[in-house]
Design a protein around this motif. Sequence first.
Motif, PDB file in Angstrom:
ATOM      1  N   ASP A 128      -4.779   7.978   9.596  1.00 53.55           N
ATOM      2  CA  ASP A 128      -5.772   6.935   9.310  1.00 53.55           C
ATOM      3  C   ASP A 128      -5.157   5.757   8.576  1.00 53.55           C
ATOM      4  N   SER A 129      -4.262   6.039   7.644  1.00 50.79           N
ATOM      5  CA  SER A 129      -3.671   4.975   6.821  1.00 50.79           C
ATOM      6  C   SER A 129      -2.877   3.973   7.662  1.00 50.79           C
ATOM      7  N   VAL A 130      -2.235   4.452   8.729  1.00 48.54           N
ATOM      8  CA  VAL A 130      -1.468   3.561   9.616  1.00 48.54           C
ATOM      9  C   VAL A 130      -2.424   2.640  10.373  1.00 48.54           C
ATOM     10  N   VAL A 131      -3.520   3.202  10.866  1.00 54.26           N
ATOM     11  CA  VAL A 131      -4.508   2.400  11.595  1.00 54.26           C
ATOM     12  C   VAL A 131      -5.124   1.354  10.667  1.00 54.26           C
ATOM     13  N   GLU A 132      -5.437   1.758   9.449  1.00 52.06           N
ATOM     14  CA  GLU A 132      -6.012   0.823   8.474  1.00 52.06           C
ATOM     15  C   GLU A 132      -5.040  -0.316   8.185  1.00 52.06           C
ATOM     16  N   GLU A 133      -3.774   0.029   8.000  1.00 52.96           N
ATOM     17  CA  GLU A 133      -2.731  -0.959   7.694  1.00 52.96           C
ATOM     18  C   GLU A 133      -2.580  -1.977   8.830  1.00 52.96           C
ATOM     19  N   VAL A 134      -2.558  -1.490  10.063  1.00 49.37           N
ATOM     20  CA  VAL A 134      -2.401  -2.392  11.212  1.00 49.37           C
ATOM     21  C   VAL A 134      -3.619  -3.304  11.355  1.00 49.37           C
ATOM     22  N   CYS A 135      -4.811  -2.760  11.187  1.00 44.82           N
ATOM     23  CA  CYS A 135      -6.020  -3.588  11.279  1.00 44.82           C
ATOM     24  C   CYS A 135      -5.994  -4.728  10.257  1.00 44.82           C
ATOM     25  N   GLU A 136      -5.546  -4.422   9.055  1.00 39.88           N
ATOM     26  CA  GLU A 136      -5.477  -5.447   8.010  1.00 39.88           C
ATOM     27  C   GLU A 136      -4.470  -6.541   8.341  1.00 39.88           C
ATOM     28  N   SER A 137      -3.455  -6.187   9.142  1.00 38.91           N
ATOM     29  CA  SER A 137      -2.396  -7.148   9.447  1.00 38.91           C
ATOM     30  C   SER A 137      -2.737  -8.101  10.588  1.00 38.91           C
ATOM     31  N   VAL A 138      -3.788  -7.801  11.329  1.00 40.60           N
ATOM     32  CA  VAL A 138      -4.145  -8.590  12.521  1.00 40.60           C
ATOM     33  C   VAL A 138      -5.068  -9.733  12.133  1.00 40.60           C
ATOM     34  N   ASP A 139      -4.782 -10.934  12.687  1.00 39.65           N
ATOM     35  CA  ASP A 139      -5.686 -12.068  12.494  1.00 39.65           C
ATOM     36  C   ASP A 139      -6.983 -11.819  13.266  1.00 39.65           C
ATOM     37  N   GLY A 140      -8.104 -12.217  12.693  1.00 42.40           N
ATOM     38  CA  GLY A 140      -9.391 -11.991  13.340  1.00 42.40           C
ATOM     39  C   GLY A 140     -10.038 -10.717  12.830  1.00 42.40           C
ATOM     40  N   ALA A 158      -8.741  -9.505  18.840  1.00 43.48           N
ATOM     41  CA  ALA A 158      -8.171  -8.822  17.673  1.00 43.48           C
ATOM     42  C   ALA A 158      -8.027  -7.324  17.945  1.00 43.48           C
ATOM     43  N   VAL A 159      -8.997  -6.734  18.639  1.00 36.74           N
ATOM     44  CA  VAL A 159      -8.918  -5.311  18.981  1.00 36.74           C
ATOM     45  C   VAL A 159      -7.768  -5.061  19.950  1.00 36.74           C
ATOM     46  N   GLU A 160      -7.622  -5.928  20.936  1.00 38.77           N
ATOM     47  CA  GLU A 160      -6.520  -5.786  21.903  1.00 38.77           C
ATOM     48  C   GLU A 160      -5.166  -5.899  21.208  1.00 38.77           C
ATOM     49  N   ARG A 161      -5.049  -6.851  20.295  1.00 35.41           N
ATOM     50  CA  ARG A 161      -3.793  -7.044  19.559  1.00 35.41           C
ATOM     51  C   ARG A 161      -3.491  -5.812  18.695  1.00 35.41           C
ATOM     52  N   ALA A 162      -4.513  -5.294  18.029  1.00 37.42           N
ATOM     53  CA  ALA A 162      -4.322  -4.090  17.208  1.00 37.42           C
ATOM     54  C   ALA A 162      -3.862  -2.917  18.072  1.00 37.42           C
ATOM     55  N   CYS A 163      -4.414  -2.782  19.259  1.00 43.41           N
ATOM     56  CA  CYS A 163      -4.014  -1.702  20.173  1.00 43.41           C
ATOM     57  C   CYS A 163      -2.531  -1.803  20.526  1.00 43.41           C
ATOM     58  N   GLU A 164      -2.070  -3.035  20.814  1.00 42.42           N
ATOM     59  CA  GLU A 164      -0.651  -3.241  21.130  1.00 42.42           C
ATOM     60  C   GLU A 164       0.231  -2.785  19.971  1.00 42.42           C
ATOM     61  N   LEU A 165      -0.129  -3.200  18.757  1.00 42.33           N
ATOM     62  CA  LEU A 165       0.664  -2.856  17.576  1.00 42.33           C
ATOM     63  C   LEU A 165       0.618  -1.356  17.275  1.00 42.33           C
ATOM     64  N   LEU A 166      -0.540  -0.750  17.495  1.00 41.88           N
ATOM     65  CA  LEU A 166      -0.682   0.674  17.204  1.00 41.88           C
ATOM     66  C   LEU A 166       0.122   1.524  18.189  1.00 41.88           C
ATOM     67  N   LYS A 167       0.231   1.075  19.423  1.00 43.16           N
ATOM     68  CA  LYS A 167       1.079   1.778  20.389  1.00 43.16           C
ATOM     69  C   LYS A 167       2.538   1.732  19.935  1.00 43.16           C
ATOM     70  N   LYS A 168       2.930   0.589  19.409  1.00 44.01           N
ATOM     71  CA  LYS A 168       4.303   0.451  18.897  1.00 44.01           C
ATOM     72  C   LYS A 168       4.542   1.343  17.680  1.00 44.01           C
ATOM     73  N   ARG A 169       3.477   1.615  16.925  1.00 46.53           N
ATOM     74  CA  ARG A 169       3.587   2.465  15.737  1.00 46.53           C
ATOM     75  C   ARG A 169       3.502   3.958  16.080  1.00 46.53           C
ATOM     76  N   GLY A 170       3.320   4.269  17.380  1.00 46.58           N
ATOM     77  CA  GLY A 170       3.364   5.669  17.793  1.00 46.58           C
ATOM     78  C   GLY A 170       2.055   6.296  18.221  1.00 46.58           C
ATOM     79  N   ALA A 171       1.008   5.491  18.416  1.00 49.29           N
ATOM     80  CA  ALA A 171      -0.265   6.052  18.870  1.00 49.29           C
ATOM     81  C   ALA A 171      -0.090   6.719  20.233  1.00 49.29           C
ATOM     82  N   LYS A 172      -0.650   7.919  20.390  1.00 44.98           N
ATOM     83  CA  LYS A 172      -0.593   8.597  21.687  1.00 44.98           C
ATOM     84  C   LYS A 172      -1.395   7.831  22.721  1.00 44.98           C
ATOM     85  N   ARG A 173      -2.533   7.304  22.260  1.00 46.94           N
ATOM     86  CA  ARG A 173      -3.352   6.468  23.134  1.00 46.94           C
ATOM     87  C   ARG A 173      -4.047   5.408  22.295  1.00 46.94           C
ATOM     88  N   ALA A 174      -4.242   4.240  22.894  1.00 46.78           N
ATOM     89  CA  ALA A 174      -5.048   3.183  22.293  1.00 46.78           C
ATOM     90  C   ALA A 174      -5.907   2.647  23.427  1.00 46.78           C
TER      91      ALA A 174
END
Length: 294
Positions: free
Chosen positions: A136-148, A169-185
Amino acid sequence: MKAYIFPGQGAQYTGMGQDLYQSSEEARDLFHKANDILGFDIAKVMFEGSENELKQTKVTQPAIFLHSTILSKVLGDSFQPDMVAGHSLGEFSALVANGTLEFEDALKLVHKRALSMQAACEKNPSSMAAILGLEDSVVEEVCESVDGVVVPANYNSPGQLVISGAHEAVERACELLKKRGAKRALMLPVGGAFHSPLMLPAREELAKAIESTTFHQPICPVYQNVTASAVSDPEEIKTNLIEQLTAPVKWTQTMKQMLADGATDFTEVGPGKVLQGLLRKVDRQVTADSISGL
């Protein structure tokens, strides 16, 4: 201790609640009351409507509420909760189940909630996405980093978090979360950014209706989405119910707290078995079942 949990939007299916209508006079009376309150034949849509008809927020929310709530009422004396909780929309079913709200009042609030959320979706084109396999903490961190606007919306189970916000903003967060290791976004087929700041117009409209509705002293605590803790004070329940539209659903935290407070037996009341599955991701040994009909 016996815990009852109530599903939210997404659990609907054609034919839901029809067996209740056919086998119980009390259920039929409640469906007829609902038709009068809503101003259309919700029972007919539930029993015969297409998947697309049932997906409309103005239909989905009252339909799921009715299935869960009518079922809990016709269970009679066998329905003896020590604690209740509901996922998002399901919190209204939980509040009828523990006596905080009258059936008619809760349905009116659900109807108002559905229409105001639909209007907010049309005003602010937005979306949600399911993120699997990250802390959860990784997802929270990425959301905070995205504009919008993009925020955690549903803490569903360990390793499953839904985010919500403006489409880009949701699409951008998905891209970043995949890079951080998300199995699916995975972008979800929903009409708007539920449980995000973009629902503020809906919250303001719903707040007026909630403030003018009588909330009774419940027979057992409700574990609310906003706090993930047991609440029994009617005024506090009101406040949390208003906050819920723009705040995240802390479902993982809620299940953990109910277990910590002594829940030994969980029953999901209403359509589907989604919550039962999420609960088992929190505790594989827990006793859990579901009731969708008589």
